[in-house]
Write a protein that holds these residues in place. Structure first.
Motif, PDB file in Angstrom:
ATOM      1  N   ALA A   1      62.120  -6.701  57.389  1.00  0.00           N
ATOM      2  CA  ALA A   1      63.183  -6.940  58.371  1.00  0.00           C
ATOM      3  C   ALA A   1      64.299  -7.821  57.821  1.00  0.00           C
ATOM      4  O   ALA A   1      65.478  -7.569  58.082  1.00  0.00           O
ATOM      5  CB  ALA A   1      62.603  -7.561  59.634  1.00  0.00           C
ATOM      6  N   ASP A   2      63.939  -8.857  57.064  1.00  0.00           N
ATOM      7  CA  ASP A   2      64.967  -9.766  56.539  1.00  0.00           C
ATOM      8  C   ASP A   2      64.960  -9.852  55.012  1.00  0.00           C
ATOM      9  O   ASP A   2      65.653 -10.683  54.436  1.00  0.00           O
ATOM     10  CB  ASP A   2      64.831 -11.155  57.150  1.00  0.00           C
ATOM     11  CG  ASP A   2      63.441 -11.742  57.012  1.00  0.00           C
ATOM     12  OD1 ASP A   2      62.598 -11.146  56.315  1.00  0.00           O
ATOM     13  OD2 ASP A   2      63.189 -12.799  57.609  1.00  0.00           O
ATOM     14  N   ALA A   3      64.200  -8.975  54.370  1.00  0.00           N
ATOM     15  CA  ALA A   3      64.158  -8.874  52.901  1.00  0.00           C
ATOM     16  C   ALA A   3      63.815 -10.199  52.229  1.00  0.00           C
ATOM     17  O   ALA A   3      64.422 -10.589  51.250  1.00  0.00           O
ATOM     18  CB  ALA A   3      65.474  -8.323  52.367  1.00  0.00           C
ATOM     19  N   THR A   4      62.815 -10.894  52.773  1.00  0.00           N
ATOM     20  CA  THR A   4      62.390 -12.160  52.185  1.00  0.00           C
ATOM     21  C   THR A   4      60.985 -12.025  51.610  1.00  0.00           C
ATOM     22  O   THR A   4      60.176 -11.238  52.095  1.00  0.00           O
ATOM     23  CB  THR A   4      62.390 -13.305  53.218  1.00  0.00           C
ATOM     24  OG1 THR A   4      61.540 -12.949  54.310  1.00  0.00           O
ATOM     25  CG2 THR A   4      63.790 -13.594  53.711  1.00  0.00           C
TER      26      THR A   4
ATOM     27  N   GLY B   1      62.867 -18.646  59.582  1.00  0.00           N
ATOM     28  CA  GLY B   1      63.222 -18.098  60.884  1.00  0.00           C
ATOM     29  C   GLY B   1      62.047 -17.514  61.657  1.00  0.00           C
ATOM     30  O   GLY B   1      62.215 -16.993  62.739  1.00  0.00           O
ATOM     31  N   ARG B   2      60.849 -17.591  61.117  1.00  0.00           N
ATOM     32  CA  ARG B   2      59.677 -17.039  61.821  1.00  0.00           C
ATOM     33  C   ARG B   2      58.874 -18.201  62.389  1.00  0.00           C
ATOM     34  O   ARG B   2      58.667 -19.202  61.754  1.00  0.00           O
ATOM     35  CB  ARG B   2      58.779 -16.262  60.859  1.00  0.00           C
ATOM     36  CG  ARG B   2      59.430 -15.043  60.273  1.00  0.00           C
ATOM     37  CD  ARG B   2      58.388 -14.276  59.474  1.00  0.00           C
ATOM     38  NE  ARG B   2      58.932 -13.345  58.540  1.00  0.00           N
ATOM     39  CZ  ARG B   2      59.517 -12.216  58.862  1.00  0.00           C
ATOM     40  NH1 ARG B   2      59.681 -11.886  60.107  1.00  0.00           N
ATOM     41  NH2 ARG B   2      59.978 -11.410  57.920  1.00  0.00           N
TER      42      ARG B   2
ATOM     43  N   THR C   1      55.650  -5.457  56.780  1.00  0.00           N
ATOM     44  CA  THR C   1      55.366  -6.351  55.654  1.00  0.00           C
ATOM     45  C   THR C   1      54.527  -5.623  54.616  1.00  0.00           C
ATOM     46  O   THR C   1      53.762  -4.710  54.934  1.00  0.00           O
ATOM     47  CB  THR C   1      54.595  -7.616  56.089  1.00  0.00           C
ATOM     48  OG1 THR C   1      53.324  -7.237  56.610  1.00  0.00           O
ATOM     49  CG2 THR C   1      55.368  -8.423  57.107  1.00  0.00           C
TER      50      THR C   1
ATOM     51  N   HIS D   1      58.806  -9.269  53.557  1.00  0.00           N
ATOM     52  CA  HIS D   1      59.144  -8.961  54.945  1.00  0.00           C
ATOM     53  C   HIS D   1      60.351  -8.026  54.942  1.00  0.00           C
ATOM     54  O   HIS D   1      61.445  -8.433  54.538  1.00  0.00           O
ATOM     55  CB  HIS D   1      59.454 -10.242  55.716  1.00  0.00           C
ATOM     56  CG  HIS D   1      58.315 -11.218  55.685  1.00  0.00           C
ATOM     57  ND1 HIS D   1      57.306 -11.206  56.619  1.00  0.00           N
ATOM     58  CD2 HIS D   1      58.008 -12.209  54.813  1.00  0.00           C
ATOM     59  CE1 HIS D   1      56.436 -12.159  56.326  1.00  0.00           C
ATOM     60  NE2 HIS D   1      56.840 -12.771  55.231  1.00  0.00           N
TER      61      HIS D   1
ATOM     62  N   GLU E   1      54.615  -4.202  62.597  1.00  0.00           N
ATOM     63  CA  GLU E   1      55.056  -5.400  63.331  1.00  0.00           C
ATOM     64  C   GLU E   1      53.921  -6.078  64.092  1.00  0.00           C
ATOM     65  O   GLU E   1      53.924  -7.290  64.259  1.00  0.00           O
ATOM     66  CB  GLU E   1      56.181  -5.046  64.314  1.00  0.00           C
ATOM     67  CG  GLU E   1      57.541  -4.936  63.673  1.00  0.00           C
ATOM     68  CD  GLU E   1      58.061  -6.271  63.144  1.00  0.00           C
ATOM     69  OE1 GLU E   1      57.797  -7.324  63.751  1.00  0.00           O
ATOM     70  OE2 GLU E   1      58.733  -6.240  62.108  1.00  0.00           O
TER      71      GLU E   1
ATOM     72  N   HIS F   1      67.581  -6.571  49.768  1.00  0.00           N
ATOM     73  CA  HIS F   1      67.945  -5.811  50.971  1.00  0.00           C
ATOM     74  C   HIS F   1      67.902  -4.310  50.708  1.00  0.00           C
ATOM     75  O   HIS F   1      67.445  -3.542  51.561  1.00  0.00           O
ATOM     76  CB  HIS F   1      69.323  -6.243  51.474  1.00  0.00           C
ATOM     77  CG  HIS F   1      69.311  -7.632  52.023  1.00  0.00           C
ATOM     78  ND1 HIS F   1      68.808  -7.935  53.272  1.00  0.00           N
ATOM     79  CD2 HIS F   1      69.716  -8.805  51.487  1.00  0.00           C
ATOM     80  CE1 HIS F   1      68.901  -9.236  53.485  1.00  0.00           C
ATOM     81  NE2 HIS F   1      69.449  -9.790  52.412  1.00  0.00           N
TER      82      HIS F   1
END
Length: 108
Positions: free
Chosen positions: A92-95, A105-106, A33, A90, A55, A18
């Motif tokens: 946005a969600d630090a994955t 979740g995508r 990304t 990614h 995005e 994060h």
């Protein structure tokens, strides 16, 4: 950081991804990304390669140094990852996912 016999860090730092996402978002405005691998299509030998997208999926063009620093930081947060295959971070969600996979979740 010391590791336990199981190989897991004694004090896992779950906040690192994060913090990295926040730093990269500040460093590369508009980035959503960052795809990283050691297979630069322009090189014959393993060579760090990264692509930054927004995005909408449009490739952004930050300078080469910025992209390389971002890629190195990502590699350092996930050193156990097989970087011979591309992975996408990614922001946005630090994955981190394999580039052929969807982050949790995508949707498709």
């Amino acid at each position: 950081m010391l590791a336990m016999p199981s190989g897991t860090p004694a004090c896992p730092d779950t906040g690192r991804p994060h913090r990295l996402a926040a730093q990269l978002a500040d460093m590369i405005p508009g980035a959503a990304t960052i795809r990283v691998s050691l297979n630069d299509p322009k090189q014959r030998w393993p060579h760090l390669h990264a692509t930054v997208k927004d995005e909408a999926g449009k490739t952004l063009g930050p300078n080469r140094t910025t992209v390389r620093v971002a890629a190195r930081w990502i590699l350092r947060v996930w050193p156990e990852t097989d970087w011979t295959r591309p992975h996408t971070f990614h922001l946005a969600d630090a994955t981190l996912t394999g580039s052929d996979l969807i982050a949790p979740g995508r949707g498709r």
